[in-house]
Scaffold this active site. Structure first.
Site, PDB file in Angstrom:
ATOM      1  N   LYS A  65      -1.241  -1.155  -4.160  1.00 35.81           N
ATOM      2  CA  LYS A  65      -2.291  -0.186  -4.195  1.00 35.81           C
ATOM      3  C   LYS A  65      -1.795   1.194  -4.223  1.00 35.81           C
ATOM      4  O   LYS A  65      -0.775   1.516  -3.264  1.00 35.81           O
ATOM      5  CB  LYS A  65      -3.177  -0.306  -2.753  1.00 35.81           C
ATOM      6  CG  LYS A  65      -4.083   0.708  -2.337  1.00 35.81           C
ATOM      7  CD  LYS A  65      -5.076   0.501  -1.501  1.00 35.81           C
ATOM      8  CE  LYS A  65      -5.546   1.392  -0.552  1.00 35.81           C
ATOM      9  NZ  LYS A  65      -6.204   2.696  -1.168  1.00 35.81           N
TER      10      LYS A  65
ATOM     11  N   TYR B  10       0.820  -1.278   0.006  1.00 38.28           N
ATOM     12  CA  TYR B  10       0.031   0.091  -0.130  1.00 38.28           C
ATOM     13  C   TYR B  10       0.833   1.254  -0.060  1.00 38.28           C
ATOM     14  O   TYR B  10       1.648   1.697   1.085  1.00 38.28           O
ATOM     15  CB  TYR B  10      -0.871  -0.012   1.223  1.00 38.28           C
ATOM     16  CG  TYR B  10      -1.887   1.127   1.370  1.00 38.28           C
ATOM     17  CD1 TYR B  10      -2.169   2.201   0.504  1.00 38.28           C
ATOM     18  CD2 TYR B  10      -3.009   0.887   2.624  1.00 38.28           C
ATOM     19  CE1 TYR B  10      -3.022   3.213   0.603  1.00 38.28           C
ATOM     20  CE2 TYR B  10      -3.650   2.140   2.530  1.00 38.28           C
ATOM     21  CZ  TYR B  10      -3.834   3.022   1.653  1.00 38.28           C
ATOM     22  OH  TYR B  10      -4.697   4.163   1.952  1.00 38.28           O
TER      23      TYR B  10
HETATM   24  O1  MN9 Z   1      -6.016   5.266  -0.730  1.00 36.13           O
HETATM   25  C1  MN9 Z   1      -7.718   6.584   0.212  1.00 36.13           C
HETATM   26  N1  MN9 Z   1      -6.789   7.453   0.989  1.00 36.13           N
HETATM   27  C2  MN9 Z   1      -6.854   7.800   2.323  1.00 36.13           C
HETATM   28  C3  MN9 Z   1      -7.008   5.512  -0.435  1.00 36.13           C
HETATM   29  O2  MN9 Z   1      -8.144   7.452   2.771  1.00 36.13           O
HETATM   30  C4  MN9 Z   1      -6.315   8.702   2.993  1.00 36.13           C
HETATM   31  C5  MN9 Z   1      -8.385   7.590  -1.030  1.00 36.13           C
HETATM   32  O3  MN9 Z   1      -9.274   6.867  -1.368  1.00 36.13           O
HETATM   33  C6  MN9 Z   1      -8.666   9.222  -0.528  1.00 36.13           C
HETATM   34  O4  MN9 Z   1      -9.451   8.987   0.618  1.00 36.13           O
HETATM   35  C7  MN9 Z   1      -9.526   9.751  -1.711  1.00 36.13           C
HETATM   36  C8  MN9 Z   1      -9.854  11.273  -1.376  1.00 36.13           C
HETATM   37  O5  MN9 Z   1      -8.577  11.863  -1.607  1.00 36.13           O
HETATM   38  O6  MN9 Z   1      -8.829   9.705  -2.719  1.00 36.13           O
END
Ligand code: MN9
Length: 308
Positions: A166, A140
């Site tokens: 990811k 990740y």
């Molecule tokens: O990696 C998410 N990151 C966090 C996944 O939650 C910090 C993203 O889905 C973001 O929330 C999204 C909004 O900025 O892109």
């Protein structure tokens, strides 16, 4: 035991929120309801106890309980990936073993964070966890935990069970490069919801992110449009999605996403301290802003917006 190959895990995968009650306790019944909501939306999989699951605000035992509850509710219908990342290798291994015993299809982890770990130590961390369970591991990559540079990504990809990434970074040229230099079979899941279209265009196999909990319809359509090479349509959909995302990000965003679901009759509860709850004024602003976006972009067929 996992019956799925990572190569078969593709498409739109919500980074599932964890449901808490007003006192901040894990709320099993709300979690089950959110799981059923996402199943009815026909998402392609679930990613548990990651950033969006507020995982670092929880104990290991609570994280395990979320995994047990969701896997039970899913009943094998869609693949489930469990984020097992923690700052200490032993803690992550314990979570990885638990995920495996519960029947998760894959595990994932942020690199160890807070301290400045060397590239060798990061590789060692993934090696140790990957050796502890026979499940595919998805690295990740997210700035919050410290981005892994490309040369380290290449080293990680050589670890036997490390089968994908990811990719929650905005440098999407690396997605192309990963596919070119590591291999087409190394799975890439684009992690910036704002850039789902770009992530897929650059060759990702799927998208994992927060907003797929609340507005999955738009992202299922984006992925479908790109599959049909309909970039024009994908862009229209991403533009609407981004208007929602950027507006919601101005507020306490986990609490807001949960509130949006509650308005649609799928109460996902509250976020956990130190995240602040929404004030009555925030709620009014959120609803009004979303209604304005729905109207401006003429969005229909998105349950949480249709029910505002
Ligand atoms: O990696 C998410 N990151 C966090 C996944 O939650 C910090 C993203 O889905 C973001 O929330 C999204 C909004 O900025 O892109």
């Amino acid at each position: 035991m996992s019956k799925r190959n990572l190569q078969d895990i593709k498409g739109v995968i919500p980074a599932m929120m964890t449901c808490f009650d007003e006192q901040g306790r894990f709320d099993e019944s709300r979690q089950r309801d959110l799981t059923r909501f996402l199943l009815t939306k026909k998402v392609d999989g679930l990613y548990l106890t990651g950033s969006t699951g507020e995982t670092f605000l929880m104990t290991g035992e609570e994280r395990k309980r979320v995994v047990e509850v969701v896997l039970d509710e899913v009943g094998g219908r869609i693949p489930v990936i469990v984020h097992v990342g923690d700052i200490g290798t032993d803690k992550s291994i314990e979570l990885a073993r638990h995920a495996y015993e519960c029947g998760a299809d894959a595990i994932s982890s942020v690199p160890p964070f807070y301290f400045k770990f060397s590239s060798d130590e990061i590789v060692g961390y993934y090696q140790d966890i990957s050796e502890s369970v026979p499940l595919p591991m998805i690295v990740y990559n997210i700035a919050l935990a410290g981005l892994v540079d490309f040369s380290t990504i290449k080293r990680l990809a050589k670890i036997e069970n490390v089968k994908g990434i990811k990719y929650t970074a905005t440098s999407h040229h690396e997605i192309l490069r990963i596919k070119e230099e590591i291999g087409k079979d190394f799975m890439v899941y684009s992690g910036c919801d704002e850039m789902a279209m770009s992530g897929m265009a650059y060759g990702s196999d799927g998208i994992i992110g927060s907003f797929y909990n609340v507005i999955p319809e738009l992202f299922l359509q984006i992925v479908a449009a790109e599959k049909n090479n309909d970039i024009k349509q994908a862009k229209i959909l991403q533009t609407s999605a981004d208007a929602i995302i950027f507006f919601v990000l101005e507020h306490s965003f986990f609490a807001s996403m949960k509130k949006m679901l509650a308005w649609a009759g799928h109460d996902a509860g509250y976020s956990r301290r130190p995240f602040a709850p929404l004030t009555a004024e925030d709620e009014v602003q959120l609803r009004e802003g979303l209604l304005a976006i729905k109207d401006k972009y003429q969005i229909s067929g998105v349950e949480v917006l249709d029910n505002l």
